[in-house]
Design an enzyme around this catalytic site. Structure first.
Site, mmCIF file in Angstrom:
data_model
loop_
_atom_site.group_PDB
_atom_site.id
_atom_site.type_symbol
_atom_site.label_atom_id
_atom_site.label_comp_id
_atom_site.label_asym_id
_atom_site.label_seq_id
_atom_site.Cartn_x
_atom_site.Cartn_y
_atom_site.Cartn_z
ATOM 1 N N LYS A 153 0.544 -8.247 -1.985
ATOM 2 C CA LYS A 153 -0.798 -7.846 -2.442
ATOM 3 C C LYS A 153 -0.707 -6.475 -3.124
ATOM 4 C CE LYS A 153 -4.184 -6.289 0.458
ATOM 5 N NZ LYS A 153 -4.806 -5.097 -0.135
ATOM 6 N N GLY A 189 0.209 -5.370 6.268
ATOM 7 C CA GLY A 189 0.744 -4.177 5.621
ATOM 8 C C GLY A 189 1.739 -3.468 6.504
ATOM 9 N N ARG A 190 1.250 -2.477 7.251
ATOM 10 C CA ARG A 190 2.146 -1.579 7.983
ATOM 11 C C ARG A 190 3.122 -2.231 8.946
ATOM 12 N NH1 ARG A 190 -2.982 2.144 8.882
ATOM 13 N NH2 ARG A 190 -3.822 0.047 8.650
ATOM 14 N N ASP A 242 0.852 -1.195 0.000
ATOM 15 C CA ASP A 242 0.000 0.000 0.000
ATOM 16 C C ASP A 242 0.884 1.240 0.000
ATOM 17 O OD1 ASP A 242 -2.363 -1.509 0.072
ATOM 18 O OD2 ASP A 242 -2.252 -1.678 2.255
ATOM 19 N N ARG A 265 -1.776 -8.205 13.618
ATOM 20 C CA ARG A 265 -0.766 -7.362 14.253
ATOM 21 C C ARG A 265 0.096 -8.197 15.194
ATOM 22 N NH1 ARG A 265 -1.822 -4.618 10.769
ATOM 23 N NH2 ARG A 265 -2.346 -2.416 10.679
ATOM 24 N N LYS A 296 -11.087 -6.712 -6.239
ATOM 25 C CA LYS A 296 -12.481 -6.919 -5.788
ATOM 26 C C LYS A 296 -13.482 -6.647 -6.900
ATOM 27 C CE LYS A 296 -11.537 -5.592 -0.937
ATOM 28 N NZ LYS A 296 -10.183 -5.000 -1.030
ATOM 29 N N GLN A 314 -6.911 -0.487 12.424
ATOM 30 C CA GLN A 314 -7.595 -1.782 12.490
ATOM 31 C C GLN A 314 -8.239 -1.914 13.864
ATOM 32 O OE1 GLN A 314 -8.040 -3.727 10.031
ATOM 33 N NE2 GLN A 314 -6.289 -3.668 8.628
ATOM 34 N N HIS A 366 -16.645 -6.634 -9.263
ATOM 35 C CA HIS A 366 -18.081 -6.740 -8.997
ATOM 36 C C HIS A 366 -18.794 -6.108 -10.187
ATOM 37 C CE1 HIS A 366 -21.572 -6.005 -5.894
ATOM 38 N NE2 HIS A 366 -21.950 -6.689 -6.954
ATOM 39 N N ASN A 403 -20.121 -11.668 -17.419
ATOM 40 C CA ASN A 403 -19.170 -11.698 -18.523
ATOM 41 C C ASN A 403 -17.992 -10.759 -18.275
ATOM 42 O OD1 ASN A 403 -18.450 -12.539 -21.262
ATOM 43 N ND2 ASN A 403 -18.786 -10.378 -21.756
ATOM 44 N N THR A 412 -15.489 -5.106 5.965
ATOM 45 C CA THR A 412 -15.457 -4.918 7.429
ATOM 46 C C THR A 412 -15.787 -3.474 7.814
ATOM 47 O OG1 THR A 412 -13.078 -4.665 7.229
ATOM 48 C CG2 THR A 412 -13.884 -6.796 7.972
HETATM 49 O O1 C5P Z 1 -1.447 -2.030 7.113
HETATM 50 P P1 C5P Z 1 -2.444 -3.120 7.374
HETATM 51 O O2 C5P Z 1 -1.818 -4.404 7.898
HETATM 52 O O3 C5P Z 1 -3.601 -2.663 8.231
HETATM 53 O O4 C5P Z 1 -3.018 -3.455 5.924
HETATM 54 C C1 C5P Z 1 -4.032 -4.403 5.737
HETATM 55 C C2 C5P Z 1 -4.345 -4.558 4.279
HETATM 56 O O5 C5P Z 1 -5.479 -5.423 4.179
HETATM 57 C C3 C5P Z 1 -4.716 -3.266 3.566
HETATM 58 O O6 C5P Z 1 -4.301 -3.401 2.196
HETATM 59 C C4 C5P Z 1 -6.219 -3.241 3.663
HETATM 60 O O7 C5P Z 1 -6.816 -2.523 2.620
HETATM 61 C C5 C5P Z 1 -6.557 -4.721 3.567
HETATM 62 N N1 C5P Z 1 -7.836 -5.098 4.146
HETATM 63 C C6 C5P Z 1 -8.179 -4.847 5.467
HETATM 64 N N2 C5P Z 1 -9.404 -5.218 5.952
HETATM 65 C C7 C5P Z 1 -10.281 -5.797 5.150
HETATM 66 C C8 C5P Z 1 -9.973 -6.072 3.832
HETATM 67 C C9 C5P Z 1 -8.736 -5.699 3.350
HETATM 68 O O8 C5P Z 1 -7.366 -4.337 6.208
HETATM 69 N N3 C5P Z 1 -11.447 -6.172 5.650
#
Ligand code: C5P
Length: 238
Positions: free
Chosen positions: A35, A211-212, A13, A182, A64, A191, A66, A70, A121
């Site tokens: 990702k 991610g982070r 990201d 985490r 994602k 989160q 949607h 086709n 979420t």
């Molecule tokens: O930095 P962090 O670990 O929070 O990143 C989580 C990744 O997962 C981000 O790319 C976020 O968009 C994705 N994600 C999420 N929760 C979801 C679906 C996708 O955090 N329900």
């Protein structure tokens, strides 16, 4: 899934390609997958996916899809042609959309895993009511996960708190891909419902989107290695 092989998917990201490619110079494709989401893909396109793959990383293309059946099937085929390892669609696109996408991917020799998003979420019970969904978010997640499996998809993205229930309901072959992870003691950032990597694996997750904790770390390889140690300790002995 028993393999200890690369359960961690690092979310790239970033607002530009340079810092993402710098990170990839520092981490080992043997230690994770990556990702690529809507922001990066919209900025940098298929060429960026190819640049990442050329560095040896398997890619989860998190767009994602949607749309009508086709169109989604054609987009999934384009992702497969790009050589990605995993691609996703919204389960709420309905059975025909899901089945058509799965059937189109089945024609590829090395097809990507096809994963569904159930309920975002970010949506609470009130938001769901407003768009016409009855029942709790959890009820809708379970219903859409069942639809995804029945339509031939390989698994779903879900929060760590949904993993245990979905694993029990959907069996061992259905892939559960879990963000909101985490390491113990790490900042949860934005989160709200987090689990440690080891706990998410013990609950039944197959893949962890992180991610982070890696991308914002002062030492990404060390952070990734620590997450992989936590994952390995949680897996049953081979
Ligand atoms: O930095 P962090 O670990 O929070 O990143 C989580 C990744 O997962 C981000 O790319 C976020 O968009 C994705 N994600 C999420 N929760 C979801 C679906 C996708 O955090 N329900």
């Amino acid at each position: 899934m028993q393999t200890t092989d690369r359960r961690v998917i690092v979310a790239l990201d970033y607002p530009a390609t340079a810092p993402a490619l710098e990170l990839l110079e520092r981490i080992d494709p043997g230690q994770c997958r990556v990702k690529i989401g809507k922001e990066m893909f919209t900025r940098a396109g298929p060429a960026f996916v190819e640049a990442v793959a050329a560095r040896g990383f398997e890619v989860f293309l998190d767009l994602k899809y949607h749309d009508i059946p086709n169109t989604v099937a054609a987009a999934c085929a384009a992702a497969a042609d790009l050589g990605v390892w995993m691609v996703n669609v919204h389960a709420s696109g309905g059975r025909r959309m899901l089945e058509t996408a799965a059937a189109r991917l089945a024609q590829h020799d090395r097809r990507p895993l096809l994963i569904a998003v159930t309920i975002l979420t970010s949506l609470g019970a009130d938001d769901l009511g407003e768009i016409g969904y009855s029942g709790s978010p959890a009820d809708n997640v379970r219903r859409l996960a069942a639809l995804a499996e029945d339509s031939g998809l390989d698994g779903v993205v879900c929060s760590p708190l949904e993993v245990g229930l979905l694993r029990a309901e959907r069996g061992s072959a259905f892939r559960l891909v879990t963000p909101g992870v985490r390491p113990a003691g790490a900042a949860s950032d934005d989160q709200k419902r987090v689990m440690t990597p080891g706990d998410a694996i013990r609950a039944g997750a197959d893949y962890l989107v992180v991610g982070r904790p890696v991308t914002a770390s002062t030492d990404p390889p060390a952070s990734l290695a620590a997450i992989n140690r936590d994952v390995a300790a949680a897996l049953p002995a081979a």
